[in-house]
Write an enzyme that holds these catalytic residues in place. Structure first.
Site, PDB file in Angstrom:
ATOM      1  N   ARG A 380       0.860  -1.177   0.000  1.00  0.00           N
ATOM      2  CA  ARG A 380       0.000   0.000   0.000  1.00  0.00           C
ATOM      3  C   ARG A 380       0.903   1.235   0.000  1.00  0.00           C
ATOM      4  O   ARG A 380       1.354   1.700   1.036  1.00  0.00           O
ATOM      5  CB  ARG A 380      -0.894  -0.015   1.246  1.00  0.00           C
ATOM      6  CG  ARG A 380      -2.066   0.948   1.174  1.00  0.00           C
ATOM      7  CD  ARG A 380      -2.693   1.124   2.540  1.00  0.00           C
ATOM      8  NE  ARG A 380      -1.871   1.961   3.393  1.00  0.00           N
ATOM      9  CZ  ARG A 380      -1.675   1.758   4.706  1.00  0.00           C
ATOM     10  NH1 ARG A 380      -2.190   0.717   5.301  1.00  0.00           N
ATOM     11  NH2 ARG A 380      -0.932   2.600   5.401  1.00  0.00           N
ATOM     12  N   HIS A 384      -3.472   4.853   4.354  1.00  0.00           N
ATOM     13  CA  HIS A 384      -4.628   3.956   4.425  1.00  0.00           C
ATOM     14  C   HIS A 384      -5.868   4.667   3.884  1.00  0.00           C
ATOM     15  O   HIS A 384      -6.598   4.130   3.043  1.00  0.00           O
ATOM     16  CB  HIS A 384      -4.866   3.507   5.869  1.00  0.00           C
ATOM     17  CG  HIS A 384      -6.049   2.616   6.031  1.00  0.00           C
ATOM     18  ND1 HIS A 384      -6.089   1.326   5.530  1.00  0.00           N
ATOM     19  CD2 HIS A 384      -7.254   2.828   6.624  1.00  0.00           C
ATOM     20  CE1 HIS A 384      -7.257   0.790   5.813  1.00  0.00           C
ATOM     21  NE2 HIS A 384      -7.990   1.677   6.473  1.00  0.00           N
ATOM     22  N   TYR A 393       4.071   5.459  11.209  1.00  0.00           N
ATOM     23  CA  TYR A 393       4.382   4.076  11.596  1.00  0.00           C
ATOM     24  C   TYR A 393       5.262   3.336  10.582  1.00  0.00           C
ATOM     25  O   TYR A 393       5.557   2.160  10.759  1.00  0.00           O
ATOM     26  CB  TYR A 393       3.096   3.275  11.855  1.00  0.00           C
ATOM     27  CG  TYR A 393       2.060   3.346  10.739  1.00  0.00           C
ATOM     28  CD1 TYR A 393       2.154   2.543   9.615  1.00  0.00           C
ATOM     29  CD2 TYR A 393       0.973   4.221  10.844  1.00  0.00           C
ATOM     30  CE1 TYR A 393       1.205   2.593   8.617  1.00  0.00           C
ATOM     31  CE2 TYR A 393       0.010   4.283   9.852  1.00  0.00           C
ATOM     32  CZ  TYR A 393       0.122   3.458   8.734  1.00  0.00           C
ATOM     33  OH  TYR A 393      -0.822   3.518   7.738  1.00  0.00           O
TER      34      TYR A 393
END
Length: 492
Positions: A380, A384, A393
């Site tokens: 990805r 998100h 993160y």
């Protein structure tokens, strides 16, 4: 007299057993006979004769010896060699070697061994094109994809990429409330859709708009949904990117994780009962495999043998949770074997590998009436959603590496260019055209008024109940009282 005769007969039998008499059995098998009688302790063929049998043997010893001898003679006349018999006797316990258990026969073992919780080598990943867009020489000839299909796949991947970029920027400008991109997963969307038939049903998650794009959903329809105007098929009641289309057999997206998976299995079961020449495909992320819905659906699909393709986009992250913190198993592909489902791991950034795998999976699902699990390894490359900042993160270096080295759009472009089917001029013209079309679709969607408030309360009951009518009245009063908090173009 009788006692004397019996004693002679008994001694005669044991004499032959010990002295390897050819009258009863061949000389080379006497060691087997002795071992059977003497607690099955094996001796070599060339071993000396066994110690003499006690003078007075019991009837049970006699009967046992005769029975063992008869069994051995039957074995000698079988197709199995004596040497194999010796080997078998050395390892087989006297009990049955196979348990005829419901579900299939199970072999026994004397070894106390637990299955391993890991393997030294992970399940291999099917790939056709390398990072430079070049196919492996031993499989290039097997690729049966026309120029027209290849170009259509590539242009749809570009459309999805451009559409994502502009819609994402629109959300950042405050023009729409929410958005989620498919950056890095364009090949999964388009290549899998190209391998399906339009009559196949799609149960998506929220990162498969490319499947709908391939099936003919227009840029204007996408924009209408994002802006929630009166032409949006959900009548403005869905979040942005929660597309759905009855016309294209694309079931409406839901935010809840993995609930679409058991729904897909149920639909596939329906197709099976109706003998339809089609299948169902359901998409989900690696995070979805940690839900009970996934496991219940896999088991039901396997037991009922329904034509469904489970397509897992293992993109490394379930929002902020990396896969190595999510499960101990070797990814997702091994979960299929646990449920008796044919499974394969593929390169999710390789459009040709995806197309080939889904095309074959569809044939298997329909012809063999079986579920199939596909794990596509991808990444990805975007956040998100617009509510997320993935740099909190994971490192920007990691993101940029996947955007560059493993970019599925660039890789597929290199392949079609090497075939002479695409060039820089075509690339520039097409991207410019798509950008204009998306911008125009946004401008049109923004000017269309919102659905009436009454639409919030339709499509559930034939005759709305009293409590629902009361809620509608309350909403209308609230909108009038707090006009500054609501769009001015919402018809009351």
């Amino acid at each position: 007299m009788a006692s004397s005769s019996l004693k002679k007969s008994k001694n005669f039998i044991f004499y032959n057993l010990n002295l390897k008499s050819k009258f009863l059995i061949p000389d080379r098998t006497s060691a087997i006979t002795n071992s059977l009688f003497h607690h099955r302790l094996l001796h070599s063929i060339s071993s000396p004769p066994s110690p003499p049998v006690p003078k007075y043997a019991s009837y049970s010893q006699l009967n046992s010896a005769i029975f063992e001898l008869a069994c051995l003679r039957r074995r000698l006349h079988s197709t199995t060699s004596v040497s194999n018999d010796i080997s078998q006797l050395a390892v087989e316990p006297t009990s049955h070697q196979v348990l005829d258990f419901p579900g299939g026969k199970v072999k026994f073992t004397q070894k106390l061994i637990f299955t391993s919780n890991s393997t030294e080598e992970r399940v291999h990943c099917y790939r056709v094109l390398d990072e430079n867009g070049q196919p492996f020489t031993d499989i290039d000839s097997s690729l049966k994809i026309s120029k027209e299909l290849a170009v259509q796949m590539y242009t749809n991947m570009v459309t999805l990429e451009v559409m994502d970029t502009i819609f994402y920027e629109s959300q950042r400008q405050g023009r729409i409330s929410f958005y989620a991109t498919t950056t890095g997963e364009e090949a999964i969307n388009i290549a899998s859709a190209a391998a399906l038939d339009s009559k196949d049903f799609v149960f998506p998650q929220y990162r498969e708009p490319g499947v709908l794009l391939w099936r003919g959903f227009t840029l204007q329809e996408f924009a209408n949904q994002l802006f929630g105007n009166k032409y949006e098929y959900g009548k403005g009641r869905q979040m942005p990117i929660h597309y759905g289309s009855r016309k294209h057999n694309y079931i409406t997206v839901a935010s809840t994780v993995a609930t679409q998976i058991p729904h897909a299995v149920g639909a596939a079961y329906s197709l099976k009962m109706e003998n339809q020449d089609s299948c169902v495909i359901t998409y989900f992320g690696d995070g979805g495999t940690s839900t009970a819905d996934f496991h219940a659906a896999m088991n039901f699909a396997a037991v009922m043998e329904v034509p469904v393709i489970f397509f897992c986009r293992n993109n490394g992250w379930a929002i902020s949770t990396p896969v190595d913190e999510q499960f101990r198993s070797d990814g997702v592909v091994v979960k299929g074997k646990a449920y008796g489902v044919p499974s394969i791991r593929i390169d999710g950034n390789d459009a040709l590998a995806i197309y080939n795998a889904v095309n074959e999976a569809r044939k298997m699902a329909i012809k063999e009436q079986t579920p199939v699990l596909i794990e596509a390894l991808t990444y990805r490359a975007g956040h998100h959603t617009t509510s997320d900042d993935s740099t909190r993160y994971r490192s920007t270096d990691e993101i940029e590496r996947w955007r560059g080295d493993q970019n599925p759009v660039k890789r597929f472009r290199k392949w079609i260019e090497s075939k002479g089917w695409w060039n820089d001029v075509a690339e520039s013209e097409y991207r410019s055209s798509i950008r204009k079309q998306v911008a125009q679709a946004i401008q049109v969607a923004e000017r269309i008024e919102k659905p009436p408030v009454a639409e919030m309360f339709n499509d559930v009951y034939d005759i709305p109940p009293k409590n629902l009518k009361e809620q509608e009245v309350f909403v209308r009063k609230t909108v009038k009282k707090h006009t500054e908090d609501y769009p001015s173009d919402v018809p009351l």
